[in-house]
Design a protein around this motif. Structure first.
Motif, short mmCIF file in Angstrom:
data_model
loop_
_atom_site.label_atom_id
_atom_site.label_comp_id
_atom_site.label_asym_id
_atom_site.label_seq_id
_atom_site.Cartn_x
_atom_site.Cartn_y
_atom_site.Cartn_z
N PHE A 161 0.74 -1.23 -0.01
CA PHE A 161 -0.03 -0.03 0.05
C PHE A 161 0.93 1.00 0.02
CE2 PHE A 161 -2.37 -3.29 1.97
CZ PHE A 161 -3.77 -3.13 1.45
N VAL A 162 0.36 2.25 -0.81
CA VAL A 162 0.91 3.65 -0.53
C VAL A 162 1.10 4.22 0.79
CG1 VAL A 162 1.39 5.80 -1.48
CG2 VAL A 162 0.41 4.24 -2.99
N HIS A 163 2.01 4.38 1.41
CA HIS A 163 2.18 4.92 2.91
C HIS A 163 1.30 5.78 3.20
CE1 HIS A 163 4.00 5.27 6.62
NE2 HIS A 163 4.40 6.32 6.45
N VAL A 164 0.80 5.86 4.34
CA VAL A 164 -0.29 7.02 5.13
C VAL A 164 0.63 7.46 6.05
CG1 VAL A 164 -2.24 7.70 5.81
CG2 VAL A 164 -2.15 5.87 3.95
N PRO A 165 1.26 8.49 6.33
CA PRO A 165 1.97 9.19 7.46
C PRO A 165 0.91 9.55 8.14
CG PRO A 165 1.99 10.70 5.30
CD PRO A 165 1.47 9.46 4.94
N ASP A 166 0.99 9.44 9.59
CA ASP A 166 0.46 10.48 10.47
C ASP A 166 1.06 11.78 10.95
OD1 ASP A 166 2.48 9.71 12.27
OD2 ASP A 166 1.70 8.09 13.18
#
Length: 244
Positions: free
Chosen positions: A88-93
């Motif tokens: 998955f394309v990374h989802v930063p917090d």
């Protein structure tokens, strides 16, 4: 000095982090850059599942090549490889966004400080005016992809003036991760002011006003971070934009 041909080459690759390890496989490198650029350009958004079969078809390459490219992207913190779920394309917090910009501010201020020690800094900075001009041209033409890549190029090439490859690699990686964060939050940054500030920073550096240039660099990045923080917090209530 950097000529037009070199600047054109930067446009095609600047979104990609400089590889931390040598990658001799040209096909692997091609697929790596193609996937990364699609992510940086907002074609593949944060949270998007990356299916190996789809990527093989789109990239016209083998499954092993796709797997290798995804592994390298995971190393660069651009893709997440989840057991039994896939890539998955990374989802930063929000904390990661702040951490990345904290490091960018520290490194870019250090870069400006080191430029002050170069006897020929002004001469070496001249080619960056062309980058800034091309960024403005891309903005006026509505070329969002070109504009964003050239904006990243400004910061990477500023580091390259110091002839420190490790610094260039770190800056390129941080710029790529920053682009991912902007994509996540809906591109809230005002690019007109970004271009103007790049010009102002160059002018200060050319005039030998390094302390003022460092302060402007910090403010420039702090404004971008503030936009991202505001947009992130607003988007937390929007269905599907942020991770659960």
């Amino acid at each position: 000095m950097m000529d037009t041909e070199n600047i054109a080459a930067i446009q095609s690759t600047v979104a990609s982090p400089v590889e931390v390890i040598e990658r001799h496989d040209s096909e692997l490198t091609r697929v790596y850059h193609a996937i990364l650029n699609a992510i940086m350009d907002g074609v593949l958004l944060p949270g998007k599942k990356l299916t190996e079969s789809d990527l093989c078809r789109q990239m016209v390459c083998s499954r092993n090549t796709v797997r290798g490219a995804l592994s390298l992207l995971a190393h660069d913190k651009i893709v997440d490889l989840l057991p039994n779920r896939g890539a998955f394309v990374h989802v930063p917090d929000l904390q990661e966004i702040r951490d990345v910009f904290f490091m960018r501010i520290a490194l870019e201020e250090m870069t400006v400080d080191k430029l002050a020690e170069l006897p020929d800094a002004q001469e070496k900075l001249v080619p960056l005016y062309r980058l800034v001009a091309q960024q403005a041209e891309a903005h006026e033409a509505g070329d969002r992809v070109g504009r964003d890549r050239l904006s990243n190029a400004f910061h990477i090439e500023l580091a390259r003036v110091l002839d420190n490859q490790v610094l260039v690699e770190m800056m390129a990686s941080l710029c790529a991760r920053s682009s991912l964060m902007v994509a996540l939050t809906g591109r809230a940054v005002k690019h007109e002011s970004s271009n103007n500030e790049h010009t102002e920073m160059l002018t200060l550096l050319q005039e030998g006003k390094y302390r003022r240039a460092a302060k402007k660099m910090r403010k420039h990045l702090e404004v971008v971070l503030a936009h991202l923080e505001e947009r992130f917090e607003e988007a937390e209530d929007e269905v599907g934009l942020m991770p659960a």
